[in-house]
Scaffold this active site. Structure first.
Site, PDB file in Angstrom:
ATOM      1  CG  ASP A 209      -2.206   0.779   1.015  1.00 36.24           C
ATOM      2  OD1 ASP A 209      -2.131   1.931   0.534  1.00 36.24           O
ATOM      3  OD2 ASP A 209      -3.271   0.243   1.322  1.00 36.24           O
TER       4      ASP A 209
ATOM      5  CG  ASN B  16      -8.138  -3.841  -3.223  1.00 34.90           C
ATOM      6  OD1 ASN B  16      -9.345  -3.755  -3.444  1.00 34.90           O
ATOM      7  ND2 ASN B  16      -7.568  -3.220  -2.199  1.00 34.90           N
TER       8      ASN B  16
ATOM      9  CE1 TYR C 164     -13.293   3.784  -8.518  1.00 37.28           C
ATOM     10  CE2 TYR C 164     -15.496   3.335  -9.373  1.00 37.28           C
ATOM     11  CZ  TYR C 164     -14.454   3.004  -8.518  1.00 37.28           C
ATOM     12  OH  TYR C 164     -14.560   1.919  -7.683  1.00 37.28           O
TER      13      TYR C 164
ATOM     14  CE  LYS D 251     -11.888   0.573  -9.746  1.00 41.35           C
ATOM     15  NZ  LYS D 251     -10.845  -0.269  -9.122  1.00 41.35           N
TER      16      LYS D 251
ATOM     17  CB  ILE E 275     -18.008  -2.701  -0.354  1.00 35.96           C
ATOM     18  CG1 ILE E 275     -18.287  -3.548  -1.599  1.00 35.96           C
ATOM     19  CG2 ILE E 275     -17.499  -3.573   0.793  1.00 35.96           C
ATOM     20  CD1 ILE E 275     -19.330  -4.623  -1.424  1.00 35.96           C
TER      21      ILE E 275
ATOM     22  CB  THR F 241     -14.635   0.457   1.946  1.00 39.25           C
ATOM     23  OG1 THR F 241     -15.079   1.299   0.867  1.00 39.25           O
ATOM     24  CG2 THR F 241     -14.950  -0.995   1.636  1.00 39.25           C
TER      25      THR F 241
END
Length: 253
Positions: free
Chosen positions: A38, A91, A157, A161, A190, A192
């Site tokens: 990360d 990810n 975005y 994707k 989700i 997050t």
């Protein structure tokens, strides 16, 4: 702790928080040694600490996936430490700045694609080199429901994707006969830190997302992690080139 991934090694980019954290923990619980990569190091190292508390093995490596040198160094260190690479969950991603196509800045466009799409390609480029030497491996890329349908005010975005899914399908075909499977997961809403940033922790904004989910709730990071683990496991040995929605039915509406 289960052992279906005993003596295996997994890399999880964006592993400090959210879906990445849940997936790193899930890999470790299945017996894999995990590299948490990360660009942001969680000061409390919660991902690493939880894995170690469960009796698992993990290492944190700081890595900005938009930089080829960072990725190459991260993967070289993984091989140096563990001697192999069996799984990768690419990810790491950012949401970028919300704006219409006309209002989206070039800076936002380039940064979002650099992390979300170029970063996935760069990771795969170096991961595949080692997997080809082994003659085996499984890669899962994190796309999104925004890789399957359009969303207003998120042009960079959405484009990134959609690109991840196209890249996934291409690589799956290229390496299918080399013992390497390449798939993507497409999370819906989700719970997050990314969703928290997007909604500003505004309960009304959160409820709007919940109302759009057929199942009537947001997903949990562990639910996406479970899909990643399955795609990497022998249970999915005949599955490659798939963009798997994990979205509570969102795109079925």
């Amino acid at each position: 702790m289960n052992t279906i991934f005993n003596n295996k090694v997994a890399i999880v980019t964006g592993g400090s928080f959210g879906i990445g954290r849940a997936t790193a923990i899930a890999f470790a619980r299945q017996g894999a040694s995990v590299v948490i990569a990360d660009c942001v190091e969680d000061l409390n190292r919660e991902t690493l600490q939880q894995i170690e508390a469960d009796g698992g093995k993990a290492t944190f490596i700081k890595c900005d996936v938009s930089k080829a040198s960072d990725i190459e160094a991260m993967i070289d260190k993984t091989i140096s430490m563990y001697g192999r690479l069996d799984f990768a969950f690419n990810n790491a991603g950012i949401e970028g700045v919300a704006a219409t196509t006309q209002q989206c800045t070039q800076e936002n466009w380039e940064r979002t694609l650099a992390v979300n799409l170029t970063g996935v390609w760069l990771c795969m480029k170096h991961e595949l080199s080692h997997m080809l030497q082994q003659g085996s491996g499984a890669i899962v890329n994190c796309a999104s429901v925004a890789g399957l349908v359009g969303f207003p005010s998120l042009p960079a975005y959405v484009a990134s994707k959609h690109g991840v899914i196209g890249l996934t399908k291409t690589a799956a075909l290229e390496y299918a006969k080399w013992g390497i499977r390449v798939n993507a997961v497409c999370p819906g809403v989700i719970k997050t830190p990314m969703i928290d940033r997007f909604t500003g922790n505004n309960k009304q904004a959160e409820q709007q997302f919940v109302d759009m989910e057929p199942v009537g709730r947001m997903g949990e990071p562990a639910e996406v992690a479970a899909a990643v683990i399955w795609l990497c496991s022998d249970a999915a040995s005949f599955v490659t080139g798939v963009a798997l929605p994990v979205d509570g039915g969102w795109i079925s509406q």
